[in-house]
Scaffold this motif. Structure first.
Motif, PDB file in Angstrom:
ATOM      1  N   ASP A 131     -12.264 -44.363  46.973  1.00 47.65           N
ATOM      2  CA  ASP A 131     -11.051 -43.589  47.249  1.00 47.65           C
ATOM      3  C   ASP A 131     -10.788 -42.638  46.079  1.00 47.65           C
ATOM      4  N   ARG A 132      -9.744 -41.854  46.194  1.00 45.64           N
ATOM      5  CA  ARG A 132      -9.392 -40.870  45.171  1.00 45.64           C
ATOM      6  C   ARG A 132      -8.849 -41.582  43.923  1.00 45.64           C
ATOM      7  N   PRO A 133      -8.838 -40.907  42.776  1.00 46.65           N
ATOM      8  CA  PRO A 133      -8.406 -41.550  41.530  1.00 46.65           C
ATOM      9  C   PRO A 133      -7.007 -42.150  41.585  1.00 46.65           C
ATOM     10  N   GLU A 134      -6.082 -41.483  42.267  1.00 48.40           N
ATOM     11  CA  GLU A 134      -4.717 -41.997  42.347  1.00 48.40           C
ATOM     12  C   GLU A 134      -4.670 -43.355  43.053  1.00 48.40           C
ATOM     13  N   ARG A 135      -5.500 -43.498  44.055  1.00 49.98           N
ATOM     14  CA  ARG A 135      -5.535 -44.742  44.808  1.00 49.98           C
ATOM     15  C   ARG A 135      -6.207 -45.847  43.989  1.00 49.98           C
ATOM     16  N   VAL A 136      -7.260 -45.483  43.258  1.00 50.28           N
ATOM     17  CA  VAL A 136      -7.926 -46.455  42.394  1.00 50.28           C
ATOM     18  C   VAL A 136      -6.930 -47.027  41.385  1.00 50.28           C
ATOM     19  N   LEU A 137      -6.129 -46.162  40.772  1.00 51.43           N
ATOM     20  CA  LEU A 137      -5.130 -46.613  39.803  1.00 51.43           C
ATOM     21  C   LEU A 137      -4.091 -47.509  40.472  1.00 51.43           C
ATOM     22  N   GLU A 138      -3.651 -47.128  41.661  1.00 51.14           N
ATOM     23  CA  GLU A 138      -2.653 -47.929  42.383  1.00 51.14           C
ATOM     24  C   GLU A 138      -3.178 -49.335  42.650  1.00 51.14           C
ATOM     25  N   GLY A 154      -5.549 -41.386  32.618  1.00 47.16           N
ATOM     26  CA  GLY A 154      -4.679 -41.049  31.496  1.00 47.16           C
ATOM     27  C   GLY A 154      -4.005 -42.229  30.835  1.00 47.16           C
ATOM     28  N   GLY A 155      -4.312 -43.449  31.296  1.00 42.82           N
ATOM     29  CA  GLY A 155      -3.709 -44.630  30.702  1.00 42.82           C
ATOM     30  C   GLY A 155      -2.569 -45.174  31.538  1.00 42.82           C
ATOM     31  N   HIS A 156      -2.404 -46.508  31.482  1.00 41.45           N
ATOM     32  CA  HIS A 156      -1.305 -47.189  32.177  1.00 41.45           C
ATOM     33  C   HIS A 156      -1.126 -48.549  31.508  1.00 41.45           C
ATOM     34  N   PRO A 157       0.118 -48.990  31.288  1.00 41.42           N
ATOM     35  CA  PRO A 157       0.348 -50.262  30.578  1.00 41.42           C
ATOM     36  C   PRO A 157      -0.187 -51.489  31.306  1.00 41.42           C
ATOM     37  N   ALA A 158      -0.425 -51.388  32.615  1.00 41.78           N
ATOM     38  CA  ALA A 158      -0.925 -52.544  33.370  1.00 41.78           C
ATOM     39  C   ALA A 158      -2.433 -52.499  33.581  1.00 41.78           C
ATOM     40  N   LEU A 198     -11.942 -29.089  41.333  1.00 39.27           N
ATOM     41  CA  LEU A 198     -10.649 -28.476  41.621  1.00 39.27           C
ATOM     42  C   LEU A 198     -10.016 -27.916  40.358  1.00 39.27           C
ATOM     43  N   ARG A 199      -9.314 -26.805  40.484  1.00 44.08           N
ATOM     44  CA  ARG A 199      -8.767 -26.102  39.315  1.00 44.08           C
ATOM     45  C   ARG A 199      -7.777 -26.955  38.523  1.00 44.08           C
ATOM     46  N   GLU A 200      -7.112 -27.887  39.182  1.00 44.90           N
ATOM     47  CA  GLU A 200      -6.130 -28.699  38.459  1.00 44.90           C
ATOM     48  C   GLU A 200      -6.768 -29.853  37.696  1.00 44.90           C
ATOM     49  N   SER A 201      -8.066 -30.044  37.827  1.00 48.06           N
ATOM     50  CA  SER A 201      -8.723 -31.158  37.157  1.00 48.06           C
ATOM     51  C   SER A 201      -8.941 -30.854  35.679  1.00 48.06           C
ATOM     52  N   ALA A 202      -8.955 -31.938  34.875  1.00 49.00           N
ATOM     53  CA  ALA A 202      -9.198 -31.782  33.436  1.00 49.00           C
ATOM     54  C   ALA A 202     -10.611 -31.257  33.179  1.00 49.00           C
ATOM     55  N   ALA A 264     -21.743 -28.650  24.709  1.00 41.17           N
ATOM     56  CA  ALA A 264     -21.720 -29.973  25.314  1.00 41.17           C
ATOM     57  C   ALA A 264     -20.299 -30.337  25.706  1.00 41.17           C
ATOM     58  N   ILE A 265     -20.077 -30.573  26.987  1.00 36.25           N
ATOM     59  CA  ILE A 265     -18.774 -31.049  27.458  1.00 36.25           C
ATOM     60  C   ILE A 265     -19.002 -32.363  28.200  1.00 36.25           C
ATOM     61  N   ALA A 266     -17.999 -33.199  28.195  1.00 35.54           N
ATOM     62  CA  ALA A 266     -18.167 -34.548  28.734  1.00 35.54           C
ATOM     63  C   ALA A 266     -17.498 -34.701  30.094  1.00 35.54           C
ATOM     64  N   HIS A 267     -18.160 -35.473  30.946  1.00 34.09           N
ATOM     65  CA  HIS A 267     -17.483 -35.984  32.127  1.00 34.09           C
ATOM     66  C   HIS A 267     -16.947 -37.350  31.726  1.00 34.09           C
ATOM     67  N   ARG A 268     -15.640 -37.480  31.623  1.00 30.93           N
ATOM     68  CA  ARG A 268     -15.008 -38.691  31.091  1.00 30.93           C
ATOM     69  C   ARG A 268     -14.817 -39.723  32.189  1.00 30.93           C
ATOM     70  N   LEU A 269     -15.722 -40.675  32.184  1.00 32.69           N
ATOM     71  CA  LEU A 269     -15.707 -41.745  33.168  1.00 32.69           C
ATOM     72  C   LEU A 269     -14.976 -42.948  32.585  1.00 32.69           C
ATOM     73  N   SER A 270     -14.176 -43.633  33.405  1.00 35.45           N
ATOM     74  CA  SER A 270     -13.427 -44.806  32.938  1.00 35.45           C
ATOM     75  C   SER A 270     -13.700 -46.000  33.828  1.00 35.45           C
ATOM     76  N   LEU A 271     -13.990 -47.139  33.195  1.00 36.97           N
ATOM     77  CA  LEU A 271     -14.081 -48.416  33.886  1.00 36.97           C
ATOM     78  C   LEU A 271     -12.741 -49.106  33.664  1.00 36.97           C
ATOM     79  N   VAL A 272     -12.015 -49.378  34.720  1.00 38.67           N
ATOM     80  CA  VAL A 272     -10.649 -49.896  34.604  1.00 38.67           C
ATOM     81  C   VAL A 272     -10.527 -51.229  35.327  1.00 38.67           C
ATOM     82  N   ARG A 273      -9.629 -52.085  34.809  1.00 38.39           N
ATOM     83  CA  ARG A 273      -9.341 -53.353  35.474  1.00 38.39           C
ATOM     84  C   ARG A 273      -7.919 -53.781  35.136  1.00 38.39           C
ATOM     85  N   PRO A 274      -7.323 -54.636  35.985  1.00 36.79           N
ATOM     86  CA  PRO A 274      -5.940 -55.077  35.739  1.00 36.79           C
ATOM     87  C   PRO A 274      -5.845 -55.862  34.432  1.00 36.79           C
TER      88      PRO A 274
END
Length: 302
Positions: A131-138, A154-158, A198-202, A264-274
């Protein structure tokens, strides 16, 4: 309240049923004959009825014991399965892993990693939900998945995260004159039709800044959220794109070629878990395997 039954009492009961004597049951269980007698006596007291009659020197189950026998067998079989499952979990050969990721990952790099991981763990099962990044974070915040693979986090306390910077390359159709160069810079592709995120992406902003620093502008042709989509578009001859080398490698030899992109520019990939959900051993082991699979494409630290 009836006394608590023990698995050892049930094992002794079944051993006596199968062997007909306390002595043979003791040999089967590798314990003493008095120990078997005590287990049968305690089980008789706990149940409140006799379990055996003596006939011709053998112990024969009473009618009540015969009614009990199927349940005893099922209970001991269940305990064996629980023990086996426990061993499998300890040895990382059983369990269930829930992964959510970006849609592009679900059809590119990730399936190969999962296949290698499961090959050594036949008892492990996987749920994979792209799914999209917003859904992954949710889903991470809601502790609905064990692991998420996303970008632009971008980070989240949970949520706990590990960031891995992946090298980027410029992809182009096989046979393009761009293949004569060992490295491609913004000025080298300024005249090409560019397929970008997309233009709004980092990532797009970083790419835009790189073009500006080289004194040229991006010639936008197609915007596409996923790098895998960009690969398909380039494969059909619609332009060029600057994407993660991880995705580009999946398409090499399939109508696409690529070269390192500079700067050199990076594609910033994140492995996230609760952060508040204790990860299973299988989850931690998969994170390690997935991180290792990215090592060949990761930018050098420092």
């Amino acid at each position: 309240m009836h006394p608590q039954l023990s698995p050892r009492q049930l094992e002794a009961f079944l051993a006596v049923v199968d062997n007909g004597t306390m002595t043979r049951a003791a040999q089967m269980l590798d314990i003493s004959q008095p120990a078997v007698s005590r287990l049968i006596s305690d089980l008789t007291d706990a149940l409140g009825f006799a379990l055996f009659d003596r006939r011709d020197g053998r112990l024969v189950p009473t009618q009540e014991a015969r009614l009990l026998l199927p349940d005893v067998k099922r209970s001991l079989a269940l305990l064996d399965r629980i023990s086996e499952t426990g061993r499998n979990i300890t040895q990382r050969t059983a369990g269930h892993l829930r992964i959510t990721c970006l849609p592009g990952f679900a059809v590119s790099h990730l399936p190969g990693v999962i296949a290698r991981f499961l090959q050594e763990r036949p008892g492990v099962s996987v749920t994979l939900e792209p799914d999209r990044p917003e859904r992954v974070l949710e889903w991470m915040v809601g502790e609905q998945f064990d692991l998420g693979i996303t970008d632009g986090f971008g980070g989240h306390p949970a949520v706990e995260s590990e960031r891995i910077d992946i090298r980027t390359v410029c992809i182009f159709p096989s046979g393009s004159p761009l293949g004569s160069k060992s490295v491609l810079r913004p000025r080298d592709i300024a005249a090409e039709k560019l397929i970008h995120t997309l233009r709004e992406s980092a990532f797009y902003q970083t790419l835009h800044d790189a073009f500006q620093a080289d004194g040229v502008s991006i010639r936008t042709y197609i915007e596409a959220r996923q790098f895998t989509t960009a690969c398909e578009l380039v494969r059909h001859g619609l332009g060029v794109a600057v994407i993660s080398e991880l995705d580009a490698a999946q398409y090499q030899g399939r109508g696409i070629d690529y070269r390192p992109f500079r700067p050199a520019i990076a594609h910033r990939l994140s492995l996230v878990r609760p952060i508040h959900k204790q990860p299973s051993m299988i989850t931690l082991e998969f994170i390690e395997a997935f991180s290792e699979s990215l090592r060949a494409y990761a930018m050098a630290q420092g």
